[in-house]
Design an enzyme around this catalytic site. Structure first.
Site, mmCIF file in Angstrom:
data_model
loop_
_atom_site.group_PDB
_atom_site.id
_atom_site.type_symbol
_atom_site.label_atom_id
_atom_site.label_comp_id
_atom_site.label_asym_id
_atom_site.label_seq_id
_atom_site.Cartn_x
_atom_site.Cartn_y
_atom_site.Cartn_z
ATOM 1 N N GLY A 10 21.222 18.533 38.873
ATOM 2 C CA GLY A 10 20.515 19.640 39.525
ATOM 3 C C GLY A 10 21.451 20.803 39.819
ATOM 4 O O GLY A 10 22.619 20.797 39.422
ATOM 5 N N ASN A 99 17.682 3.014 48.588
ATOM 6 C CA ASN A 99 18.348 2.425 47.413
ATOM 7 C C ASN A 99 19.816 2.854 47.337
ATOM 8 O O ASN A 99 20.698 2.057 47.017
ATOM 9 C CB ASN A 99 17.622 2.838 46.135
ATOM 10 N N TYR A 145 8.632 17.463 52.424
ATOM 11 C CA TYR A 145 10.089 17.626 52.297
ATOM 12 C C TYR A 145 10.755 17.446 53.662
ATOM 13 O O TYR A 145 11.695 16.661 53.809
ATOM 14 C CB TYR A 145 10.384 19.008 51.733
#
Ligand code: UDP
Length: 325
Positions: A10, A99, A145
């Site tokens: 990104g 995770n 978000y």
């Protein structure tokens, strides 16, 4: 060190991978390429200390070999992206964070969470200090978000308290620079693209809302300091120089030499009225401060946009890679 960077292709992730490699670290970049661009890390693929693997961190994260640090950047981050992918955004902040926390814990590795100024919502305290708890609409369109990142912070702190994980949190304020996607909907990339394409600049509302814009190189040096710091934070990372959106538009017009002017459009729901980081904690705790002025940073970004061939908004191509040890 060997550093796992989620969201490594990104905008911020690719700059971080580059700086880590430059200082001699090994980097394992994970990305599902939903908003990351393969081209952002294409130039790193020949580097033996760089690995890149397609990975949706909300599913399963499998990294073999030694891990010294994990930096979790994977998430949609622009309002346009996260409102188009609300469930994935919530999953990236919740399941994705867990995770990656587990990965870090298994390896006794440093874990850095890229949180956001959005945890302060539409702030009633100005400038925002880290001890301000925020003013977030939990059911509004931005909540996917904001609340995902707030949950990610809570989860990270729980892992720190109950499992002893070496967790650190940074709250990233508006950041801009090369490799932003021209159609990500954010204000800096949109204004620059519009100016270069000879379009009017779209101001939402009357343009009196404020933001504080940090150049990407400055942000990355703060993030890097946090990787090395072993401090929990949270630390605000951003440039405290606050501008109205209208001022930003006028600066972009000036730098690009565009004479197309401004067009006013409705303000999005829950758009924060003002935002500016208090960076005292980061200055004292990390010895960090931003150095690049808005005019200088915008000039560099405009040059990059002008030279970047892929301003078409086409979906990014997928990387033909998968080199993992
Ligand atoms: N904005 C604007 N025109 C645009 C895009 C954004 O006026 O074409 C405004 C937006 O309403 C907000 C500010 O610019 O007030 C920053 O928006 P951005 O999406 O970059 O980030 P945010 O800080 O809202 O997450």
């Amino acid at each position: 060190m060997r550093v796992v960077v989620s969201g490594g292709s990104g905008f911020l992730g690719s700059h971080l991978c580059e700086v880590l490699l430059r200082r001699g670290d090994r980097v394992c970049c994970l990305d599902d390429f939903s908003s990351g661009r393969a081209a952002n890390v294409g130039h790193l693929l020949g580097e033996p200390r760089f690995e890149c693997a397609p990975c949706d961190v909300t599913e399963r994260v499998r990294v073999t070999g030694e891990v010294d640090a994990v930096v979790h950047l994977a998430s949609a981050a622009s309002p346009r992206d996260y409102s188009r992918r609300p469930l994935q955004t919530l999953a990236a902040g919740s399941r994705g964070t867990e995770n990656l926390l587990r990965l870090a814990l298994r390896h006794q590795a440093r874990f850095v969470l890229a949180s956001t100024s959005e945890v302060y919502g539409d702030p009633e305290v100005h400038p925002q200090r880290e001890d301000y708890w925020g003013h977030v609409n939990p059911i509004g369109p931005r909540s996917v978000y904001d609340e995902a990142k707030r949950f990610a912070e809570a989860l990270s702190m729980a892992y720190r308290r109950s499992e002893g994980a070496d967790v650190g949190i940074v709250r990233i304020f508006n950041t801009y620079g090369p490799r932003m996607r021209p159609h990500d909907g954010r204000v800096v990339s949109t204004f620059i693209r519009q100016a270069l394409d000879g379009e009017e600049l779209t101001i939402y509302g009357d343009g009196s809302q404020t933001r504080s814009f940090c150049y990407v190189d400055d942000l990355i040096s703060g993030l890097l300091a946090m990787v090395d710091a072993h401090l929990p934070g949270p630390f605000n990372l951003g440039n405290p120089s606050e501008r109205t959106v209208r001022e930003l538009a006028e600066l972009v017009l000036l730098i690009t030499g565009s004479d197309r002017g401004l067009r006013f459009e409705p303000l999005p729901v829950d758009d924060p009225v003002r935002r500016r980081p208090d960076i005292t904690r980061a200055r004292e705790g990390l010895g960090w401060r931003p150095r690049v002025s808005l005019a200088e940073g915008l000039s560099r970004t405009v040059s990059w946009f002008a030279a970047d061939s892929d301003t078409s908004g086409r979906p990014s191509q997928h990387l033909p890679v998968g080199r993992m040890s």
